[in-house]
Design an enzyme around this catalytic site. Structure first.
Site, PDB file in Angstrom:
ATOM      1  N   ASN A  80      -6.534  -9.137   0.962  1.00 44.64           N
ATOM      2  CA  ASN A  80      -5.472  -8.104   1.286  1.00 44.64           C
ATOM      3  C   ASN A  80      -4.072  -8.987   0.933  1.00 44.64           C
ATOM      4  OD1 ASN A  80      -3.820  -6.405   2.520  1.00 44.64           O
ATOM      5  ND2 ASN A  80      -4.601  -6.454   4.616  1.00 44.64           N
ATOM      6  N   ARG A 119      -7.861  -4.687  -0.988  1.00 44.95           N
ATOM      7  CA  ARG A 119      -7.017  -3.413  -0.310  1.00 44.95           C
ATOM      8  C   ARG A 119      -5.848  -3.083  -1.200  1.00 44.95           C
ATOM      9  NH1 ARG A 119      -3.686  -3.485   5.186  1.00 44.95           N
ATOM     10  NH2 ARG A 119      -3.370  -1.229   5.369  1.00 44.95           N
ATOM     11  N   HIS A 161      -4.277   3.872   6.512  1.00 41.10           N
ATOM     12  CA  HIS A 161      -5.238   3.466   7.646  1.00 41.10           C
ATOM     13  C   HIS A 161      -6.748   4.241   7.207  1.00 41.10           C
ATOM     14  CE1 HIS A 161      -2.085   2.700  10.926  1.00 41.10           C
ATOM     15  NE2 HIS A 161      -2.454   1.526  10.289  1.00 41.10           N
ATOM     16  N   ARG A 215       7.951   0.893  14.455  1.00 40.10           N
ATOM     17  CA  ARG A 215       8.325   2.150  13.821  1.00 40.10           C
ATOM     18  C   ARG A 215       8.675   3.361  14.931  1.00 40.10           C
ATOM     19  NH1 ARG A 215       3.671   1.691   9.469  1.00 40.10           N
ATOM     20  NH2 ARG A 215       3.414  -0.215  10.102  1.00 40.10           N
ATOM     21  N   GLU A 229     -12.174  -3.143   8.849  1.00 37.60           N
ATOM     22  CA  GLU A 229     -11.746  -2.722   7.510  1.00 37.60           C
ATOM     23  C   GLU A 229     -12.343  -3.487   6.493  1.00 37.60           C
ATOM     24  OE1 GLU A 229      -7.432  -1.019   7.858  1.00 37.60           O
ATOM     25  OE2 GLU A 229      -7.472  -2.668   9.222  1.00 37.60           O
TER      26      GLU A 229
END
Ligand code: AMP
Length: 400
Positions: free
Chosen positions: A10, A87, A176, A237, A381
């Site tokens: 990643n 990823r 996601h 956010r 993940e």
């Protein structure tokens, strides 16, 4: 056949997170993080079992960091890698699942870069470095957006003129995906269903947060949109705001786009509301100590999450259960309890004892009898990326 190994990568703009995953095991064999790449403070940190190591990397860039970590993997594994799983944040409309990386895939990731300007170029840097250093290993791209390509048009279209979608790709994509896919698959197993089956609401609550409606392994709607800013309140956010906010801030305060983007992505969410922190642990503590901002931030976070979940429920024909995952979803009994206070309308009822007693990091059910399932499932993940990489390779081998 011996258990195969996949290197999961990643890549961020100045970091590489990596893990070597063995087929069918829950813990990584080796995992680590190279960070501050391109600066004199570049370091490589890695963990093997209980042992943690750290070393300076000089001023290494991504390729140089990769050139250091690959021999490290070779030293500690007894067989060659079966695949490298990368990823990739944004696959646009090009990808509905994992893809073996070739020139065409690289060009498509590049073409989606305007939709994820911070992430896709960094992901490509990692892909190029791994391809250069491991030319004989199959490289697979796993897209955060791919799982949501099953959304119907009525869920993914914005109410904007058609050209913006048809010519410029302005639509809801969702993110996601690997996490929502992993936890809903696990939920099917935990509740004794056939793998992947069931009608689920999934709440991935980490620094980034999103919710998703999943029916029999297919995403039908999700809270994030064109970018990962839409939807839920997150660490820094804002999630949904009135779309006229940009114009309002520009007109009344004279703010330009970079300033507004900074506000909405880095200064808002839990941090902005609380005036204290984006970290839920710290906010829970401050709330207990009577901090008004922390109290408000957690209330808004949970209410907005519940509102999103109730909205997503209309995408499903029935509700088999709700899943909490991510650092907050897995660990915060408080957030789960406060969110469920708003969800009796869906027939969901939490068992307060089961909720507060569930050991951290463990999967379990926290609903009262008669309620659809309320499950806490630690996401993985990397496991999902490793599994998808191997099943793609098997599929391609069987076709040839
Ligand atoms: P993630 O991005 O999935 O690593 O999640 C990060 C978020 O999880 C941060 O807001 C953390 O404060 C939160 N988190 C981690 N552990 C706990 C905990 N024990 N209680 C509450 N929040 C937690």
């Amino acid at each position: 056949m011996s258990s195969r190994l996949v290197l999961v990568i990643n890549c961020g703009s100045s970091s590489i997170k990596f893990a070597v995953r063995e087929e069918d095991t829950s813990q990584p064999l080796l995992s680590g993080l190279a960070e501050r790449l391109g600066t004199p403070q570049a370091t490589l940190e890695w963990r093997l079992g209980d042992h943690k190591h750290e070393e300076p990397l000089g001023e290494a860039d991504h390729t140089q960091a990769m050139a250091r970590l690959l021999p490290l993997i070779g030293e500690h594994t007894s067989q060659p890698l079966a695949a490298v799983g990368h990823r990739v944040v944004h696959g646009g409309e090009h990808f509905t699942g994992a893809r073996l990386i070739d020139d065409e895939v690289i060009a498509a990731i590049d073409a989606s870069a305007p939709l994820a300007p911070l992430h896709n170029p960094a992901n490509l840097t990692g892909i190029r470095a791994a391809m250069e250093l491991l030319p004989d290993v199959q490289q697979v791209a796993i897209f955060d957006t791919a799982f949501h390509q099953s959304m119907p048009a009525h869920a993914y279209r914005y109410a904007l003129p058609d050209d913006l979608y048809a010519v410029h790709g302005v639509r809801r994509y969702g993110f996601h995906g690997t996490s929502h896919q992993y936890v809903t698959n696990q939920a099917s197993l935990l509740t004794g269903r056939q793998f992947g089956h069931g009608a689920w609401l999934s709440a991935h609550l980490g620094n980034g947060c999103s919710s998703c409606a999943v029916l029999d392994g297919k995403s039908l709607d999700t809270s994030m949109g064109l970018t990962p800013l839409e939807g839920l309140v997150m660490g820094t956010r804002s999630g949904d705001v009135d779309p006229n906010l940009h114009a309002h801030l520009a007109r009344t305060l004279g703010w330009d786009l970079p300033r507004i983007e900074q506000l909405l992505n880095r200064e808002s969410g839990l941090l902005g509301l609380s005036g204290l922190s984006n970290d839920m642990r710290q906010l829970e503590q401050a709330r207990e100590d009577g901090h008004h901002g922390a109290h408000l931030a957690i209330e808004v976070f949970c209410y907005r999450l519940a509102r999103s979940l109730a909205g997503l429920a209309v995408a499903l024909p029935r509700l088999d259960g709700l899943i909490f995952t991510g650092g907050i979803g897995e660990n915060s009994a408080l957030v789960r309890a406060l969110t469920l206070r708003h969800l009796a309308i869906l027939g969901l009822h939490i068992d307060p004892d089961a909720n507060s007693r569930l050991p951290r990091g463990q999967a379990g059910a926290v609903h009262r009898s008669g309620s659809p399932a309320i499950l806490v499932i630690p996401t993985d993940e990397e496991r999902q990326i490793a599994d998808e990489s191997l099943s793609l390779i098997d599929q391609l081998r069987n076709q040839s």
